[in-house]
Enzyme design. Structure first.
Site, PDB file in Angstrom:
ATOM      1  N   ASP A  32       0.836  -1.213   0.000  1.00 22.41           N
ATOM      2  CA  ASP A  32       0.000   0.000   0.000  1.00 22.41           C
ATOM      3  C   ASP A  32       0.866   1.257   0.000  1.00 22.41           C
ATOM      4  O   ASP A  32       1.982   1.258   0.533  1.00 22.41           O
ATOM      5  CB  ASP A  32      -0.901  -0.037   1.243  1.00 22.41           C
ATOM      6  CG  ASP A  32      -2.047   0.949   1.139  1.00 22.41           C
ATOM      7  OD1 ASP A  32      -2.286   1.494   0.042  1.00 22.41           O
ATOM      8  OD2 ASP A  32      -2.703   1.188   2.174  1.00 22.41           O
ATOM      9  N   ASN A  80     -10.875  -2.756  -6.126  1.00 21.60           N
ATOM     10  CA  ASN A  80     -10.053  -1.783  -6.874  1.00 21.60           C
ATOM     11  C   ASN A  80     -10.645  -1.410  -8.230  1.00 21.60           C
ATOM     12  O   ASN A  80     -10.233  -0.419  -8.836  1.00 21.60           O
ATOM     13  CB  ASN A  80      -8.617  -2.306  -7.057  1.00 21.60           C
ATOM     14  CG  ASN A  80      -7.781  -2.256  -5.794  1.00 21.60           C
ATOM     15  OD1 ASN A  80      -6.864  -3.040  -5.603  1.00 21.60           O
ATOM     16  ND2 ASN A  80      -8.097  -1.314  -4.895  1.00 21.60           N
TER      17      ASN A  80
END
Ligand code: FPP
Length: 253
Positions: A32, A80
């Site tokens: 991330d 996503n």
């Protein structure tokens, strides 16, 4: 310490020590912070993803070098798809780009590639390139590199639950036979032991729909370092922290 170990330690410093302590069998990573890395530099988010791919390369090599048997990387979640279409398109091109650069090395290093997630929903160019790499590495016996692509833990669990219900209805499974093994064997991770260590970069403290069932007793390690800045040394730091944990799996030491 015998003399041989002394010299090995002298030559390779802390790395030999780290390996001597025993490395985790299975490490999972939530990569991330690519977007924030780019923003900090006044760059478009996709520049962060490209930089993140360099970390994928170096951490894959580091994991293999120190003898980790399974490395699972969260590259694209079922959520996503909500991102802007340009970013999704770019993310869908990265596995191909990565494989173009790295597949030969993966083959040479005896690494086996596996994709966790629904590949049928991927663009055909992404699907074809990853499946070709899976095929080309299928007989490798070294480290298993799992790339979670269009992966979501809840979707994975729902599919397993539906399969169990269908098996009960068809009579091939009784309700009494529904146990942890029955679930494990219907997950995308079937045959793979649970992660020993899960690393998340960028300072976020959550699992984001990643391996929720499998992480029941996984050791969690978080760092503020953004994924594109995450180096081998940070990786070793996580392993060292893991080596100091006392794992009891709900029992007593
Ligand atoms: C999260 O950062 C990262 C992703 C959603 C993509 C991760 C993908 C890579 C690192 C490249 C993968 C490449 C291969 C070959 C597997 P973010 O964009 O959410 O960062 P932010 O929270 O700072 O916005």
């Amino acid at each position: 310490m015998n003399l041989k170990n002394f010299f090995v330690r002298k030559e390779t410093g802390n790395l030999a020590e780290l390996m001597e302590e025993g490395v985790p069998y299975h490490v999972a990573v939530i990569m991330d912070g690519n977007g924030r890395w780019a923003k900090k530099r006044g760059l478009p988010r996709i520049a962060g993803h490209r930089a993140g791919m360099e970390s994928v390369k170096s951490i894959t090599r580091a994991a293999d070098e120190i003898g980790i048997r399974i490395l699972t990387l969260y590259a694209f979640s079922t959520e996503n798809w909500k991102r802007p279409v340009q970013e999704v398109d770019f993310l869908m091109r990265l596995p191909q780009e990565f494989l173009l650069m790295e597949l030969d090395t993966l083959i040479k290093k005896n690494v086996r590639l596996q994709i966790l997630g629904d590949v049928s929903a991927l663009p055909s160019h992404t699907r074809e390139s990853v499946l070709e790499a899976v095929d080309k590495t299928a007989s490798n016996t070294g480290m298993l590199l799992n790339i979670a692509l269009n992966y979501g833990s809840r979707a994975e669990l729902l599919a397993a639950i539906k399969q169990i219900a269908a098996d009960v209805r068809s009579g091939s499974l009784t309700i009494d036979q529904i146990n942890e093994e029955a679930v494990n064997s219907r997950l995308l991770t079937r045959g793979i032991p649970d992660p020993d260590l899960l690393i998340r970069t960028s300072g976020e403290l959550r699992l984001s729909n990643f391996l929720l069932w499998q992480c029941a007793y996984t050791e969690l390690w978080f760092t503020d370092v953004l994924w594109p800045d995450f180096t081998k040394e940070h990786f070793y730091e996580a392993i060292r922290a893991y080596q100091k944990r006392g794992r009891r799996f709900g029992g007593l030491k």
